[in-house]
Design a protein around this motif. Structure first.
Motif, mmCIF file in Angstrom:
data_model
loop_
_atom_site.group_PDB
_atom_site.id
_atom_site.type_symbol
_atom_site.label_atom_id
_atom_site.label_comp_id
_atom_site.label_asym_id
_atom_site.label_seq_id
_atom_site.Cartn_x
_atom_site.Cartn_y
_atom_site.Cartn_z
ATOM 1 N N TRP A 117 0.866 -1.179 0.000
ATOM 2 C CA TRP A 117 0.000 0.000 0.000
ATOM 3 C C TRP A 117 0.902 1.228 0.000
ATOM 4 C CZ3 TRP A 117 -5.164 -0.017 -0.643
ATOM 5 C CH2 TRP A 117 -5.851 -1.210 -0.415
ATOM 6 N N TYR A 155 6.665 -1.728 7.311
ATOM 7 C CA TYR A 155 5.805 -0.579 7.608
ATOM 8 C C TYR A 155 6.638 0.694 7.616
ATOM 9 C CZ TYR A 155 2.255 -3.909 9.130
ATOM 10 O OH TYR A 155 1.325 -4.931 9.182
ATOM 11 N N ILE A 213 -1.098 -4.636 7.629
ATOM 12 C CA ILE A 213 -1.349 -5.208 6.313
ATOM 13 C C ILE A 213 -1.584 -6.703 6.467
ATOM 14 C CG2 ILE A 213 1.120 -5.550 5.817
ATOM 15 C CD1 ILE A 213 0.480 -4.895 2.868
ATOM 16 N N LEU A 238 -5.613 -3.320 4.363
ATOM 17 C CA LEU A 238 -4.858 -2.390 5.198
ATOM 18 C C LEU A 238 -5.802 -1.897 6.287
ATOM 19 C CD1 LEU A 238 -2.108 -0.968 5.592
ATOM 20 C CD2 LEU A 238 -3.110 1.000 4.408
#
Length: 124
Positions: A36, A60, A70, A81
């Motif tokens: 993401w 992250y 996630i 997410l």
């Protein structure tokens, strides 16, 4: 044809939660890293979180550690997410991405496939 379709964005107050979904189709993603990213107006597109489809470690961004998670559902070929304790600075368009990452999972250039994005707005 690979498709990544995001959903779940919206408007939320600071401190609230949202869960984004990314439905993946068009190929087998077992060798892929799913990620993401987010992009705020006037800023670069930066990684938020990443994970290998076949398991292993997650990544992250420092700004979301402890707040975002996630995850994936293999049966649904969907990546999620979960975003908790949202802050106004989390406001951005969030993009799902997939790529065979050989370098750092935070690099935009490692990802060949992108979704259309979903807007997340956090009000103060």
């Amino acid at each position: 044809q690979v498709q990544l379709v995001e959903s779940g964005g919206g408007l939320v107050q600071a401190g609230g939660s949202l869960r984004l979904s990314c439905a993946a189709s068009g190929r087998t993603f077992s060798r892929y890293t799913m990620a993401w990213f987010r992009q705020a107006p006037g800023k670069e597109r930066d990684v938020v979180a990443a994970m290998r489809w076949n398991g292993g470690s997650t990544y992250y961004a420092d700004s979301v550690k402890g707040r975002f998670t996630i995850s994936k559902d293999n049966a649904k070929a969907t990546v999620y997410l979960q975003m908790n304790s949202l802050k106004p600075e989390d406001t951005a368009v969030y993009y799902c991405a997939a790529g065979v990452v050989v370098g750092t999972p935070s690099s935009y250039y490692e990802y060949a496939y992108w979704g259309q994005g979903t807007q997340v707005t956090v009000s103060s």
